[in-house]
Design an enzyme around this catalytic site. Sequence first.
Site, short mmCIF file in Angstrom:
data_model
loop_
_atom_site.label_atom_id
_atom_site.label_comp_id
_atom_site.label_asym_id
_atom_site.label_seq_id
_atom_site.Cartn_x
_atom_site.Cartn_y
_atom_site.Cartn_z
N HIS A 46 0.84 -1.20 0.00
CA HIS A 46 0.00 0.00 0.00
C HIS A 46 0.88 1.25 0.00
O HIS A 46 2.04 1.22 0.43
CB HIS A 46 -0.93 0.00 1.22
CG HIS A 46 -0.20 0.00 2.52
ND1 HIS A 46 0.39 1.13 3.05
CD2 HIS A 46 0.06 -0.99 3.39
CE1 HIS A 46 0.96 0.84 4.19
NE2 HIS A 46 0.78 -0.45 4.43
N GLU A 100 -1.68 -6.43 7.43
CA GLU A 100 -0.47 -6.15 8.20
C GLU A 100 -0.46 -6.99 9.48
O GLU A 100 -1.49 -7.49 9.92
CB GLU A 100 -0.45 -4.65 8.55
CG GLU A 100 0.72 -4.18 9.37
CD GLU A 100 2.06 -4.43 8.75
OE1 GLU A 100 2.61 -5.53 8.95
OE2 GLU A 100 2.58 -3.54 8.05
#
Length: 186
Positions: free
Chosen positions: A9, A84
């Site tokens: 990202h 994550e």
Amino acid sequence: MAKIFIFRHGQTEDNQHHIFSGFRQSDLTAAGIEEAKQIGEKLKDQPVTKAYQSDLIRSQHTLQLVLNGYHQNVPIITDARIKERDYGDLTGLNKDDIAKQNPEQFKLWHRSYATPPPNGESIQMVEIRVMSFLNDILPTLKPDDVVFISGSANSIRPMRKYFEKMTNEQICAYEYEPAQIFEYQI
């Protein structure tokens, strides 16, 4: 052969302020939006057949900007296994402050393979869920598939380990560059 393109990202507000994000929702900054657009520009000619994103807004916003009109009607699959790592008690705290207060623990929590932060996940634990994801999707790929995966730094580490035969030390030490893309053929 199928192709897989993996990208991190774009920069988030937490990245900009050196905050442990983990499972926290932190959207892209203006720089992060530009990074995602750069990835999209680099991949605009790829005939993507499916795309994966995590359940975090930063992964989803990045994928949206990467697809950005270049790719219409692409099936997008949201899978929490590629999010994550969970930073547990460190979530929302400033990395610089933690590094000053407890430098030895910070190194272990931040970049060791097997030591999780308090009430969080180690990279080894993330690898288990990411490998479950890869083991589910890889057998389904057809020779003409082109897959985009919008992940986070610590979910990409085990993917790179798998595809590039990296060591635990290599994946833990690696720092990602903005708009970096990893390409693999299966």
